[in-house]
Design an enzyme around this catalytic site. Structure first.
Site, PDB file in Angstrom:
ATOM      1  N   ASP B  73       0.830  -1.191   0.000  1.00 29.89           N
ATOM      2  CA  ASP B  73       0.000   0.000   0.000  1.00 29.89           C
ATOM      3  C   ASP B  73       0.876   1.257   0.000  1.00 29.89           C
ATOM      4  OD1 ASP B  73      -2.532   1.434   0.432  1.00 29.89           O
ATOM      5  OD2 ASP B  73      -1.647   1.900   2.382  1.00 29.89           O
ATOM      6  N   GLY B 137      -6.266  -4.526   5.364  1.00 28.14           N
ATOM      7  CA  GLY B 137      -7.205  -5.551   4.904  1.00 28.14           C
ATOM      8  C   GLY B 137      -7.608  -5.370   3.453  1.00 28.14           C
ATOM      9  N   THR B 140      -4.636  -6.658   1.291  1.00 29.94           N
ATOM     10  CA  THR B 140      -4.471  -8.124   1.254  1.00 29.94           C
ATOM     11  C   THR B 140      -5.660  -8.798   0.566  1.00 29.94           C
ATOM     12  OG1 THR B 140      -5.239  -8.292   3.569  1.00 29.94           O
ATOM     13  CG2 THR B 140      -2.869  -8.254   3.205  1.00 29.94           C
ATOM     14  N   THR B 161      -0.501  -4.969   8.060  1.00 27.84           N
ATOM     15  CA  THR B 161       0.108  -3.848   8.772  1.00 27.84           C
ATOM     16  C   THR B 161      -0.925  -3.066   9.579  1.00 27.84           C
ATOM     17  OG1 THR B 161      -0.172  -2.469   6.822  1.00 27.84           O
ATOM     18  CG2 THR B 161       1.944  -3.589   7.060  1.00 27.84           C
ATOM     19  N   LYS B 174     -10.724 -15.752   2.746  1.00 25.45           N
ATOM     20  CA  LYS B 174     -11.450 -14.946   1.769  1.00 25.45           C
ATOM     21  C   LYS B 174     -10.601 -13.871   1.097  1.00 25.45           C
ATOM     22  CE  LYS B 174     -15.930 -15.055   4.093  1.00 25.45           C
ATOM     23  NZ  LYS B 174     -17.009 -14.156   4.577  1.00 25.45           N
ATOM     24  N   THR B 204       2.762   2.743  14.016  1.00 25.90           N
ATOM     25  CA  THR B 204       2.589   3.881  13.106  1.00 25.90           C
ATOM     26  C   THR B 204       1.157   3.999  12.576  1.00 25.90           C
ATOM     27  OG1 THR B 204       3.360   2.483  11.290  1.00 25.90           O
ATOM     28  CG2 THR B 204       5.002   3.875  12.359  1.00 25.90           C
ATOM     29  N   GLU B 216     -13.572  -5.385  15.136  1.00 24.41           N
ATOM     30  CA  GLU B 216     -13.687  -6.815  14.817  1.00 24.41           C
ATOM     31  C   GLU B 216     -13.297  -7.684  16.027  1.00 24.41           C
ATOM     32  OE1 GLU B 216     -15.088  -8.273  12.300  1.00 24.41           O
ATOM     33  OE2 GLU B 216     -15.015  -6.946  10.569  1.00 24.41           O
ATOM     34  N   HIS B 288     -22.410  -8.082  10.399  1.00 25.99           N
ATOM     35  CA  HIS B 288     -22.252  -8.050   8.938  1.00 25.99           C
ATOM     36  C   HIS B 288     -23.567  -8.320   8.208  1.00 25.99           C
ATOM     37  CE1 HIS B 288     -18.142  -8.370  10.413  1.00 25.99           C
ATOM     38  NE2 HIS B 288     -17.695  -8.046   9.222  1.00 25.99           N
TER      39      HIS B 288
END
Lengths: 419, 419
Positions: B73, B137, B140, B161, B174, B204, B216, B288
């Site tokens: 990223d 997220g 990835t 990260t 997933k 950071t 979560e 969700h």
């Protein structure tokens, strides 16, 4: 923490969650087995309004209000759209038809997005409404990928309407589309729950597309089934002329049926133990070492099976050069290809392009070529090295075999596959 | 044909190819099991040039000339790019960095295509060169989908990260991207071979993104681990302030470590037996049911964990209305959410939008709502019906709980998550 019991297990020991270590050195191993099971079925008169086979394919319980999204190719829709609609109505199914143009040039993610948009519009449920894909190999590959990606996989049913679909594209686990001129660069393994094969669809297929399917059947014959090869060598042109139908056939379609069954069976025998290609040495990759690059470079000139046959002709001569195949067998293979109206040569067969093709194939096969070569008709081995000199020699030899027509670079039209 | 022996087997009986029938009624059943195995590992100082852990992750044999494609990223590259390059150089790895912008609005197939183009440029081999994904997220999930699709799956390694990556997005199977405003409408199940979690990266991270991950973790606490909930209720704001680091922490990071481990373990316990979501009743779907629609409608306002918390606040009140959760517990849950600086209300929480959200969730869960609700803190049940009246009542009650700030529709900024 609830990890005490789990820590007694060693990592990697069977299905389950295994944890070890603690604090900042903790590890978890997740092991899980997935059973994949699918059916391939020969079934005539699939669109008979009284036959529930297609309506019930891929479902485990019947619904009070069955709904189906059907994705079909433009040409299939033109010929069979009305009968299909009548069939679904007769079976009491509420349906949407999504008609897409499916050929190699539009075998892209954009076509997948068209299908996904149709799924959204239809409001497809995740498991109980298997989508139906009716068309050739390109169509079923596109729809298979859409089904694989939508909500991370929904079930689908394949109804191949081309010969290459019936014996190859629609009976395995692979889905895929091209990306930036790379053949099937993006895809997944997601077989249809059921593939229903009705050879009746072949009655309306063009001769060229019939031959396109015979190319993949020829491949199965060459690498593992000499008797299948013999059937093609003897009856090939009649199978094309009769479109593999029993009506009007000299033998009531007995040879066509035998060819179809042997070919499907041989293919599935190779796929089943290696469904996810854990083993990259696959005899069914025969004819698929040079052809992905040739096919993409020649777009839209060559059909898949035509590019595969050019590759098989070249590797037949390579095998001959190595003494793996005798003079008589080599000539018989090449004559059978020509007899089926398939091309054995293309102007793109330059040393430069072939070397580039092999480099990509090496990446695809994880650093080794693993190229299948025939060792006699009906058997194969794998080779990792093909030298530039060997390739040059094979090209020269193939030009000699292919005859004067080939030298002009017009062997394909001369071979009649565009007829 | 070679089917004689096979015909003795019944269809569906274990791994193998089972054929039955003959002529035009022939059927083949292909059964095959796939073992999926992956590792999640806590590991500090991942970028220590002397530590080969990251360099060797996901490979079974060392290569004489190791190559890696690293996708990261933009923000991660800005902070850690130089250290990562130094690390790879120290480990003797030839590498390319592919830097992409990864946030919810660009969580699309276009970003997947960016990664695929980088894979093509790099000339990635199919199995021996696991791609490394370093980021939150969204990153990835995008890279996981690219890895899943490229040549029908190549291996990859995840280095989350962000906190939400470490405890949620990067530890399951997933992958996914949004499509036409639909959250994760396209995706696959393709876990990284190894996920390496170095909590040092959290030093950071912004407070808002730290809270996003705590949402979560809170979910895992609410549905299955009351002790984990207690840790957040008591230490939540300190964990945010200290960025879950041991240095400078009152307890040397003991609570942060315990929270991380419990959360990962709880999540993996739920995922492992249901990796492909064959069972659509998943307690980890708590929060969700409404949130995918709220998050997409509010884009780019809400982070994923913020939308999930709004959903959890609403369903907490729904559970209270049904008598599943007492007054004291209900207040404690909502106060803990606020204490973590997470929103419990959003102006998009209208009956119309919530009904639309549930309709899509019903399709996603194959015709039934299967909505997890807490039954006390640390336990859950599933419900299939939520009436419009019940929803109205819950919305009114939630407004009362959320206090006057919420009525203005600015609860989120007041809650400080944008700080």
């Amino acid at each position: 923490m609830a990890t005490q019991a789990d820590e007694e297990l060693l990592p990697g020991e069977g299905d389950g969650l295994h944890s070890s270590g603690d604090h900042l050195g903790m590890r978890w191993q997740v092991n899980s087995t997935k059973l994949v099971s699918y059916e391939v079925r020969l079934h005539t008169d699939l669109l008979d309004p009284a036959d529930p086979t297609l309506a019930r394919a891929g479902i485990t319980e019947t619904s009070a209000r069955p709904r189906r999204l059907i994705v079909l190719d433009t040409r299939v829709h033109a010929i069979y759209g009305a009968r299909l609609s009548d069939y679904l109505t007769a079976q009491g199914i509420e349906f949407d038809l999504c008609v897409i143009d499916a050929h190699e040039r539009v075998k892209t993610m954009d076509s997948v997005f068209q299908v996904v948009s149709a799924m959204d519009r239809f409001g497809l449920a995740r498991r109980r409404e298997p989508m139906i894909a009716a068309g050739g190999g390109v169509l079923t590959d596109i729809v298979g990928l859409a089904a694989s990606l939508y909500r991370r996989a929904v079930p689908y049913v394949r109804v191949p309407t081309s010969l290459i679909g019936m014996v190859d594209a629609a009976i395995g686990a692979k889905t895929g589309v091209n990306f930036h001129q790379h053949k099937n660069r993006l895809g997944t393994y997601h077989p249809a729950a059921v593939t229903l094969i009705d050879p009746g669809f072949l009655a309306t297929l063009s001769a060229r597309h019939l031959r396109n399917g015979l190319a993949e059947i020829l491949k199965i014959g060459l690498i593992k089934d000499a008797a299948l090869f013999d059937l093609l060598a003897v009856h090939g042109s009649r199978l094309v002329a009769e479109r593999m139908q029993s009506a009007g056939s000299a033998d009531g379609g007995a040879v066509a049926g035998e060819v179809t069954r042997r070919s499907i069976h041989g293919m599935l025998e190779e796929l089943q133990p290696n469904l996810w290609e854990d083993d990259l040495e696959r005899v069914v990759d025969y004819g698929h070492s040079f052809s992905p690059t040739i096919e993409m470079e020649a777009l839209p000139e060559l059909l898949h099976g035509e590019a595969v046959t050019i590759d098989m002709a070249l590797t037949t001569v390579l095998a001959h050069g190595r003494g793996l195949l005798g003079d008589v067998e080599t000539e018989r293979v090449l004559r059978t290809m020509s007899g089926l109206g398939l091309p054995t040569w293309h102007r793109l067969c330059t040393p430069e392009l072939l070397v580039k093709a092999l480099a990509d194939t090496v990446r695809h096969r994880d650093g080794r070529l693993r190229m299948p070569l025939t060792t006699g008709i009906g058997a194969a081995c794998f080779v990792d090295e093909v030298s530039a000199a060997e390739l040059d020699e094979a090209l020269a030899a193939l030009r000699r075999f292919a005859g004067p027509v080939a030298f002009s670079g017009t062997a394909i039209s001369a071979g009649g596959t565009h007829g």
